[in-house]
Scaffold this active site. Structure first.
Site, PDB file in Angstrom:
ATOM      1  N   THR A  13       0.899  -0.846  -0.088  1.00 30.96           N
ATOM      2  CA  THR A  13      -0.290   0.324  -0.470  1.00 30.96           C
ATOM      3  C   THR A  13       1.046   1.048   0.128  1.00 30.96           C
ATOM      4  O   THR A  13       0.168   2.459  -0.805  1.00 30.96           O
ATOM      5  CB  THR A  13      -1.133   0.020   1.468  1.00 30.96           C
ATOM      6  OG1 THR A  13      -2.047  -0.853   1.139  1.00 30.96           O
ATOM      7  CG2 THR A  13      -1.867   1.236   1.302  1.00 30.96           C
ATOM      8  N   VAL A  14       2.171   1.374   1.250  1.00 30.48           N
ATOM      9  CA  VAL A  14       2.657   2.723   1.696  1.00 30.48           C
ATOM     10  C   VAL A  14       3.334   2.469   0.325  1.00 30.48           C
ATOM     11  O   VAL A  14       3.736   3.768  -0.773  1.00 30.48           O
ATOM     12  CB  VAL A  14       3.071   2.687   2.608  1.00 30.48           C
ATOM     13  CG1 VAL A  14       3.689   3.525   2.480  1.00 30.48           C
ATOM     14  CG2 VAL A  14       2.236   2.595   3.789  1.00 30.48           C
ATOM     15  N   VAL A 134       4.957   6.893  12.461  1.00 31.56           N
ATOM     16  CA  VAL A 134       4.167   8.033  13.666  1.00 31.56           C
ATOM     17  C   VAL A 134       3.077   8.572  13.074  1.00 31.56           C
ATOM     18  O   VAL A 134       3.850   9.469  12.229  1.00 31.56           O
ATOM     19  CB  VAL A 134       4.692   8.177  15.004  1.00 31.56           C
ATOM     20  CG1 VAL A 134       3.640   8.239  16.035  1.00 31.56           C
ATOM     21  CG2 VAL A 134       5.922   7.436  15.469  1.00 31.56           C
ATOM     22  N   ILE A 138       0.965  13.224   8.902  1.00 28.19           N
ATOM     23  CA  ILE A 138       1.936  13.978  10.164  1.00 28.19           C
ATOM     24  C   ILE A 138       2.796  14.194  10.348  1.00 28.19           C
ATOM     25  O   ILE A 138       3.712  13.432  11.233  1.00 28.19           O
ATOM     26  CB  ILE A 138       1.221  14.066  11.208  1.00 28.19           C
ATOM     27  CG1 ILE A 138      -0.342  13.565  11.211  1.00 28.19           C
ATOM     28  CG2 ILE A 138       1.431  15.307  13.023  1.00 28.19           C
ATOM     29  CD1 ILE A 138      -0.979  13.511  13.209  1.00 28.19           C
ATOM     30  N   GLY A 189      -6.824   0.144   3.151  1.00 28.00           N
ATOM     31  CA  GLY A 189      -6.084   0.236   3.588  1.00 28.00           C
ATOM     32  C   GLY A 189      -5.476   0.504   4.681  1.00 28.00           C
ATOM     33  O   GLY A 189      -4.075   1.022   5.003  1.00 28.00           O
ATOM     34  N   GLU A 192      -3.049  -3.137   9.967  1.00 29.90           N
ATOM     35  CA  GLU A 192      -1.730  -3.303   9.262  1.00 29.90           C
ATOM     36  C   GLU A 192      -2.163  -4.921   8.988  1.00 29.90           C
ATOM     37  O   GLU A 192      -3.005  -5.388   9.068  1.00 29.90           O
ATOM     38  CB  GLU A 192      -1.101  -4.024  10.786  1.00 29.90           C
ATOM     39  CG  GLU A 192      -0.906  -2.486  11.669  1.00 29.90           C
ATOM     40  CD  GLU A 192       0.303  -1.834  10.914  1.00 29.90           C
ATOM     41  OE1 GLU A 192       1.384  -2.316  10.342  1.00 29.90           O
ATOM     42  OE2 GLU A 192       0.033  -0.793  10.506  1.00 29.90           O
ATOM     43  N   ASP A 203       0.027  -1.790  18.299  1.00 33.90           N
ATOM     44  CA  ASP A 203       0.670  -0.796  17.124  1.00 33.90           C
ATOM     45  C   ASP A 203       0.716   0.618  17.153  1.00 33.90           C
ATOM     46  O   ASP A 203       2.094   1.062  17.044  1.00 33.90           O
ATOM     47  CB  ASP A 203      -0.380  -0.022  15.719  1.00 33.90           C
ATOM     48  CG  ASP A 203       0.399   0.493  14.461  1.00 33.90           C
ATOM     49  OD1 ASP A 203       1.283   0.663  14.203  1.00 33.90           O
ATOM     50  OD2 ASP A 203      -0.706   2.117  14.851  1.00 33.90           O
ATOM     51  N   LYS A 207       4.180   3.116  18.360  1.00 32.91           N
ATOM     52  CA  LYS A 207       4.430   4.713  18.064  1.00 32.91           C
ATOM     53  C   LYS A 207       4.971   4.642  18.636  1.00 32.91           C
ATOM     54  O   LYS A 207       5.592   6.203  19.218  1.00 32.91           O
ATOM     55  CB  LYS A 207       3.277   4.328  17.445  1.00 32.91           C
ATOM     56  CG  LYS A 207       2.750   3.893  16.023  1.00 32.91           C
ATOM     57  CD  LYS A 207       1.266   4.368  14.910  1.00 32.91           C
ATOM     58  CE  LYS A 207       1.350   3.666  14.017  1.00 32.91           C
ATOM     59  NZ  LYS A 207      -0.030   3.635  13.831  1.00 32.91           N
TER      60      LYS A 207
HETATM   61  N1  HSE Z   1      -2.672   0.482  10.269  1.00 32.30           N
HETATM   62  C1  HSE Z   1      -1.955   1.916  11.074  1.00 32.30           C
HETATM   63  C2  HSE Z   1      -3.237   2.481  11.578  1.00 32.30           C
HETATM   64  C3  HSE Z   1      -1.328   2.157   9.212  1.00 32.30           C
HETATM   65  O1  HSE Z   1      -4.654   2.236  11.284  1.00 32.30           O
HETATM   66  O2  HSE Z   1      -2.559   3.599  12.266  1.00 32.30           O
HETATM   67  C4  HSE Z   1      -0.751   3.439  10.145  1.00 32.30           C
HETATM   68  O3  HSE Z   1       0.375   2.653  11.078  1.00 32.30           O
END
Ligand code: HSE
Length: 438
Positions: A13-14, A134, A138, A189, A192, A203, A207
């Site tokens: 995706t990224v 993170v 932003i 998208g 994770e 997650d 971060k």
């Molecule tokens: N799965 C993460 C979220 C992706 O939903 O924030 C971005 O780090």
């Protein structure tokens, strides 16, 4: 004209977002003009190079073999976007060993192996950019390590998982079920590869470890961050929260007081008129209180292809400037320098003090309320308000209580005793409250 050659490992995706932005002629033209050099995507590696993506990389620049990038002496910057620990760690260490700069969005990896990676980068005089790790779009890493560098940060509050925030918002606004909105977040998208990372707060903890390290100059051991997810939050809790003047958010929190550093992730009731409570959907925000600036808040899309790809690009350009100034290593980012600090102790969760929202599911019988209130009282927990709705349902009626501030260890002991009462039919739910400024 000088070329800065990129090698991209991970075309998901990224990664696809990065290739799309690089194909945007207006952006690439402006970058070339500003840098005085061309940013060129020399190679893209992925295990799947056949699924069509919405961009046009020539076939001869695609490979299934990451080694072709790692051992190519012409590649200046390796972009790691495969996520997870291995083989990402091996690829990054190899890239650094080869004297290449690295850009990564890999928060799981940095929160667990960041020190090893940055030590090696320092030894080799190369840079590691991680703006995309993170807050998606932003620029929070730069905000903390540059914009706020002359400040002493006292608290960081963040909504930093787009998927969890999207789920809570859609459940609350549309009364949709958890599974349905999770599927939407996956289709967009945001989630994770394993969405348990989003839902269970993992997650967010990854971060928060990065933000705490940068913001407080403290190496943080991930297993010391108390982490609780949103999987027990129901439509009922979201509705009660609204009725009581709150919103439930998966909050990341790091703050210092005279007893030490508190770093935790859990669903949190925040006042409906607080700034963070207006952060909905996939949006993220990081609210920072620091000595000279007072509060600042950084807001934007926290997940998704193009916002995150933009963050990757910002690191590429930053590193390209270092390369072109012929001072690689010397241009080591401030983030990079901050990471060389010592480990800080974190206050254990049972020592924190908080007010609580409690939900019990109990049989509708005389004496239930007094039994629950009695146990809370025995543990020095004072009740602020009580709501009971419904009558006589066999599955139990919900009893909602709000408490005044109490010690977490007292609360956990009380909840365990209440959970064992014969008339209490389900494990009690407790949501910590945080009195954020409006
Ligand atoms: N799965 C993460 C979220 C992706 O939903 O924030 C971005 O780090």
């Amino acid at each position: 004209m000088r070329r800065i050659n990129l090698g991209l490992i991970g075309w998901g995706t990224v990664g696809t977002g990065v290739t799309k932005i690089l194909e945007d002629k207006e952006i690439s033209g402006a970058l070339t003009a500003r840098l005085g050099a061309e940013i060129f995507l020399k190679k893209v590696a992925d295990i799947d190079i056949t699924t069509p993506r919405d961009c046009s990389i020539p076939k001869d620049r695609l490979t299934k073999n990451a080694e072709e990038i790692l051992s190519d002496p012409e590649i200046d910057i390796v972009i790691e976007l495969i996520g997870g620990i291995e083989p990402a760690l091996t690829f990054i260490l190899k890239a650094i060993d080869e004297g290449k700069n690295v850009v990564t969005a890999n928060k799981a990896l940095l929160s667990q192996h960041g020190i090893k990676i940055f030590d090696k980068a320092k030894e080799k005089g190369v840079n590691v950019g991680f703006e995309a790790s993170v807050g998606g779009g932003i620029p929070i890493i730069r905000a903390i390590t540059q914009g706020l560098i002359g400040n002493k940060i006292s608290s960081i509050y963040g909504i930093i998982n787009g998927t969890a925030n999207y789920i809570l918002t859609r459940m609350s606004d549309e009364k949709k079920g958890f599974d349905e909105v999770l599927k939407e977040a996956q289709a967009l998208g945001y989630a994770e590869a394993d969405p348990a990372y989003d839902i269970k707060g993992i997650d967010t903890a990854h971060k928060l470890a990065i933000l705490t390290t940068l913001g407080f100059g403290a190496r943080i051991s991930l297993d010391k961050i108390y982490t609780e997810g949103i999987d027990r939050i129901t439509l009922l809790d979201l509705a009660f929260a609204k009725e009581l003047g709150y919103k439930i958010k998966l909050l990341a929190l790091a703050k210092v007081d005279q007893d030490g550093l508190e770093v935790r992730v859990h669903p949190t009731m925040i006042p409906i008129d607080s700034l963070l409570s207006s952060v909905d959907g996939v949006y993220n925000a990081i609210y920072i209180i620091a000595g000279y600036t007072g509060p600042t808040m950084f807001y934007g899309q926290g997940a998704g292809q193009l916002p995150t790809a933009n963050a990757v690009l910002s690191d590429i350009v930053d590193i390209a400037q270092n390369i072109l100034s012929s001072a690689p290593g010397k241009g080591m980012t401030m983030a990079h320098k901050i990471l060389n600090l010592s480990e800080k102790a974190i206050k254990p969760i049972d020592k924190i003090i908080s007010a609580y929202y409690l939900r019990f599911s109990a049989m509708d019988r005389p004496g239930v309320l007094s039994a629950i209130a009695g146990i809370l009282g025995q543990h020095s927990i004072s009740i602020e308000s009580v709501i009971q709705k419904g009558r006589g349902e066999k599955a139990g009626v919900p009893i909602i209580m709000m408490t005044h501030e109490a010690l977490e260890s007292d609360m956990q002991k009380a909840l365990s005793e209440i959970g064992n009462l014969p008339m209490v039919v389900d494990r009690p739910l407790c949501i910590r409250m945080e009195n954020l400024p409006s």
